[in-house]
Design a protein around this motif. Structure first.
Motif, mmCIF file in Angstrom:
data_model
loop_
_atom_site.group_PDB
_atom_site.id
_atom_site.type_symbol
_atom_site.label_atom_id
_atom_site.label_comp_id
_atom_site.label_asym_id
_atom_site.label_seq_id
_atom_site.Cartn_x
_atom_site.Cartn_y
_atom_site.Cartn_z
ATOM 1 N N ASN A 127 0.814 -1.209 0.000
ATOM 2 C CA ASN A 127 0.000 0.000 0.000
ATOM 3 C C ASN A 127 0.855 1.270 0.000
ATOM 4 N N ALA B 169 3.067 4.307 -2.339
ATOM 5 C CA ALA B 169 3.259 4.954 -3.632
ATOM 6 C C ALA B 169 4.357 5.986 -3.454
ATOM 7 N N THR C 67 7.398 8.576 0.143
ATOM 8 C CA THR C 67 6.306 7.647 -0.112
ATOM 9 C C THR C 67 5.109 7.989 0.778
ATOM 10 N N ARG D 169 -1.113 4.417 -0.858
ATOM 11 C CA ARG D 169 -1.669 4.544 -2.214
ATOM 12 C C ARG D 169 -2.962 5.344 -2.276
ATOM 13 N N TYR E 236 -2.242 8.900 -2.887
ATOM 14 C CA TYR E 236 -1.358 9.215 -4.019
ATOM 15 C C TYR E 236 -1.873 10.381 -4.870
ATOM 16 N N ARG F 55 2.928 4.653 -8.627
ATOM 17 C CA ARG F 55 2.148 3.925 -7.639
ATOM 18 C C ARG F 55 2.413 2.425 -7.702
#
Ligand code: ASP
Ligand code: MG
Length: 409
Positions: free
Chosen positions: A260, A262, A308, A311, A314, A337
């Motif tokens: 999870n 990105a 990071t 996700r 993102y 991603r």
């Protein structure tokens, strides 16, 4: 006589048959001469069902009435289990959070426990009865029902174990313990017989979804002996405890994979004081949690700033970066991603040098390119292309000998 807190999750009390099974298991523990305090989750799927019911009425259910609604799930399971125990001739009394008086603050949907009144529970246990407590819920100083956030019954169990000075807090779930890695990826993954609170915290936050993180933090703070075990088969599970109590120290305890994640990048930002905060400030203001951060400066006085996020955040993160790119005179905003985070975790790392280079070498042999690196005292994490997820886990698991019987290498 030992006092044991036993917590059963949603799947363990998923239907009437399973509730009866749990009752027999508790009856056996009582017959062994233990005093048992039970904490339950709602029957599996029930909290989600209640939430979607609320969503059919309001778009974003939260606040006081959401807690009144969600707390009913656990009220059903404690009543049913107490009936099942009585059927087996084991006297039992159910308690909601407010009947116990699990006092919380007044932050609905994610309340924190402030105090526990153990009087009624103690009296029940001293009377030779099983106390069956609803997890995940409490009551604020005004008498309003509160809930502790999803997965919160683990925290209830640990908090009660701490308040009653229980000998052990056992979390019964659908897996039989904490594994060296995800057995779906590495079938030879081994169940850890013991792991430290610290390692468990790293592994939980990295995606080994066995226990609510807050429950482990609580256990660590109050030194509650925690054990994760299966409610469907017998076994000793995994004991989570202090480092001093661990008999044999492995170099690496586990390999985790977090899908999870990105990556986002601000490329070619002029290198001057305040850049990091001008980038991360607006991200934090949007309540986006940043995980790994890497900044590298090029010879031309510009810097690339990479980090990071989860996700789900993102798109919003990219939008924010694009908005501030111009004021920061950045050359470009980029993102990816399709990355994952691989980590190795182990307290043994503290006393051994060269773990990182060994990790990187093992990956390079498989031609896995490392995109980012971050380290802490007991963890090394890297970001790689998601196509290497499974391969990366397998390589690291075998490099550190985690399938072997001892785990020490
Ligand atoms: N029933 C709540 C949930 O599903 C609390 C728990 O199960 O721990 O999140
Ligand atoms: Mg749970």
């Amino acid at each position: 006589m030992s006092l044991i807190v036993q917590k059963f999750g949603g799947t363990s009390v998923g239907d009437a048959e399973r509730i009866k099974n749990v009752a027999s298991r508790i009856a056996r523990s009582c017959a062994d001469g233990n005093s048992i305090l039970v904490v339950l989750s709602a029957m599996s799927g029930e909290t989600d069902r209640l939430l979607s019911l609320a969503k059919s009425i309001v778009s974003d259910p939260r606040g006081r009435e959401t807690d009144v609604l969600l707390s009913t799930g656990e009220q059903v399971s404690i009543a049913l289990l107490s009936m099942a125990l009585e059927e087996l001739g084991v006297p039992a009394v159910s308690f909601t959070g407010s009947q116990v008086k699990i006092l919380t603050d007044n932050i609905y949907n994610k309340a924190r426990i402030e105090d526990i009144d153990s009087t009624r529970l103690r009296a029940t246990l001293d009377d030779g009865k099983v106390a069956v407590v609803a997890g995940f819920q409490g009551v604020d100083a005004e008498g309003n029902i509160t809930t502790l956030g999803r997965g919160g019954s683990d925290t209830t169990a640990v908090a009660l174990a701490a308040a009653l000075e229980a000998d052990e807090c056992q979390i019964y779930t659908d897996v039989d313990g904490v594994y060296t890695t995800d057995p779906r990826i590495v079938p030879e993954a081994r169940r850890l017989s013991q792991v430290t609170y610290e390692e468990m915290l790293e592994m939980a936050s990295l995606g080994a979804k066995v226990l609510q993180i807050r429950a482990v933090e609580f256990a660590s703070k109050y030194k509650v002996k925690l054990r994760v075990l299966s409610s469907f088969c017998d076994g000793i599970g995994t004991l989570i405890t202090t480092e001093e109590n661990i008999m044999e120290e492995a170099l690496i305890s586990g390999v985790t994979l977090n899908r999870n994640e990105a990556q986002v990048m601000m490329v070619g930002v002029p290198d001057r004081p305040g850049v990091a905060s001008s980038i991360l400030g607006p991200v934090a203001d949007a309540n986006i949690e940043v995980d790994m951060i890497v900044q590298n400066s090029a010879a031309d006085g510009a810097t690339d700033f990479t980090f990071t996020v989860s996700r789900d955040d993102y798109d919003l993160t990219l939008k924010i970066l694009n908005e501030i790119a111009e004021t920061l005179s950045a050359r470009e905003v980029r993102g990816d991603r399709n990355i994952v985070k691989l980590s190795i975790v182990g307290v043994g790392m503290r006393s051994h040098a060269g773990i990182a280079s060994r990790m990187f070498k093992a990956l390079s042999k498989e031609n896995i390119n490392i995109l980012m690196i971050s380290t802490s005292e007991i963890k090394i994490s890297i970001v790689v292309d998601q196509k290497y997820s499974e391969l990366g886990v397998r390589v690291l698991h075998s490099e550190f000998g985690l399938s072997e019987a001892s785990g020490v290498k």
